[in-house]
Design a protein around this motif. Sequence first.
Motif, PDB file in Angstrom:
ATOM      1  N   GLY A  33     -19.456 -18.085 -30.839  1.00 20.37           N
ATOM      2  CA  GLY A  33     -19.546 -17.471 -29.518  1.00 20.37           C
ATOM      3  C   GLY A  33     -18.195 -17.144 -28.927  1.00 20.37           C
ATOM      4  O   GLY A  33     -18.064 -16.915 -27.731  1.00 20.37           O
ATOM      5  N   GLY A  34     -17.167 -17.138 -29.774  1.00 21.54           N
ATOM      6  CA  GLY A  34     -15.808 -16.828 -29.341  1.00 21.54           C
ATOM      7  C   GLY A  34     -14.933 -18.072 -29.318  1.00 21.54           C
ATOM      8  O   GLY A  34     -15.428 -19.200 -29.315  1.00 21.54           O
ATOM      9  N   LEU A  35     -13.643 -17.829 -29.332  1.00 15.76           N
ATOM     10  CA  LEU A  35     -12.643 -18.891 -29.252  1.00 15.76           C
ATOM     11  C   LEU A  35     -11.491 -18.415 -28.376  1.00 15.76           C
ATOM     12  O   LEU A  35     -11.179 -17.214 -28.359  1.00 15.76           O
ATOM     13  N   PRO A  36     -10.831 -19.323 -27.687  1.00 18.27           N
ATOM     14  CA  PRO A  36      -9.623 -18.941 -26.952  1.00 18.27           C
ATOM     15  C   PRO A  36      -8.557 -18.465 -27.938  1.00 18.27           C
ATOM     16  O   PRO A  36      -8.543 -18.898 -29.097  1.00 18.27           O
ATOM     17  N   PRO A  37      -7.661 -17.598 -27.519  1.00 17.99           N
ATOM     18  CA  PRO A  37      -6.632 -17.075 -28.435  1.00 17.99           C
ATOM     19  C   PRO A  37      -5.865 -18.158 -29.197  1.00 17.99           C
ATOM     20  O   PRO A  37      -5.600 -17.998 -30.383  1.00 17.99           O
ATOM     21  N   ALA A  38      -5.548 -19.250 -28.550  1.00 22.59           N
ATOM     22  CA  ALA A  38      -4.771 -20.310 -29.210  1.00 22.59           C
ATOM     23  C   ALA A  38      -5.572 -21.052 -30.271  1.00 22.59           C
ATOM     24  O   ALA A  38      -4.999 -21.796 -31.067  1.00 22.59           O
ATOM     25  N   GLN A  39      -6.887 -20.845 -30.311  1.00 23.87           N
ATOM     26  CA  GLN A  39      -7.734 -21.550 -31.268  1.00 23.87           C
ATOM     27  C   GLN A  39      -8.291 -20.642 -32.358  1.00 23.87           C
ATOM     28  O   GLN A  39      -9.028 -21.093 -33.229  1.00 23.87           O
ATOM     29  N   ARG A  40      -7.963 -19.378 -32.335  1.00 22.62           N
ATOM     30  CA  ARG A  40      -8.553 -18.439 -33.295  1.00 22.62           C
ATOM     31  C   ARG A  40      -8.205 -18.745 -34.744  1.00 22.62           C
ATOM     32  O   ARG A  40      -8.936 -18.367 -35.658  1.00 22.62           O
ATOM     33  N   HIS A  41      -7.112 -19.449 -34.961  1.00 23.17           N
ATOM     34  CA  HIS A  41      -6.761 -19.826 -36.334  1.00 23.17           C
ATOM     35  C   HIS A  41      -7.838 -20.708 -36.962  1.00 23.17           C
ATOM     36  O   HIS A  41      -7.991 -20.737 -38.178  1.00 23.17           O
ATOM     37  N   VAL A  42      -8.621 -21.399 -36.132  1.00 22.05           N
ATOM     38  CA  VAL A  42      -9.670 -22.271 -36.646  1.00 22.05           C
ATOM     39  C   VAL A  42     -10.795 -21.448 -37.280  1.00 22.05           C
ATOM     40  O   VAL A  42     -11.389 -21.856 -38.277  1.00 22.05           O
ATOM     41  N   ALA A  43     -11.068 -20.270 -36.725  1.00 18.70           N
ATOM     42  CA  ALA A  43     -12.084 -19.392 -37.331  1.00 18.70           C
ATOM     43  C   ALA A  43     -11.631 -18.958 -38.722  1.00 18.70           C
ATOM     44  O   ALA A  43     -12.440 -18.891 -39.653  1.00 18.70           O
TER      45      ALA A  43
END
Length: 132
Positions: free
Chosen positions: A95-105
């Motif tokens: 459902g989306g991630l904050p920019p600082a967490q996108r590496h987790v995707a």
Amino acid sequence: MARFTPVVVDHFTNPRNAGELDAPDARAFIGNPVCGDQIMLTAHVADGTVTKARFRAHGCAASLATASVITEAATGRPLDELAGWNAEHVEELLGGLPPAQRHVAALGADVARRLVTNYQEGTNDDIALSCA
């Protein structure tokens, strides 16, 4: 956007499929040396389809939620489909991630694809690094 979506919060607070399968048909581990996040997947596979998946994860809330979401999404899916997963797809599952967490995707997509590769190659114990 709020810090985390309701999907991420739900999977972090109520993870699904945590643990490790006995005698898995496939296993994959990915770690990110920059942030320290780690995800290991184990799966049972029948006729090219994931029939059961479990995870072990260490890291931030987003990485734990990602591992949980991936196991749910992978179960009942053909390996060929998982081989095509990318970071955008995993982020959509969350459902989306904050920019600082996108590496987790990206970490999630990497471990799903590695699970497929390891199954195809008959590799069950490996370590790979994701620097996405």
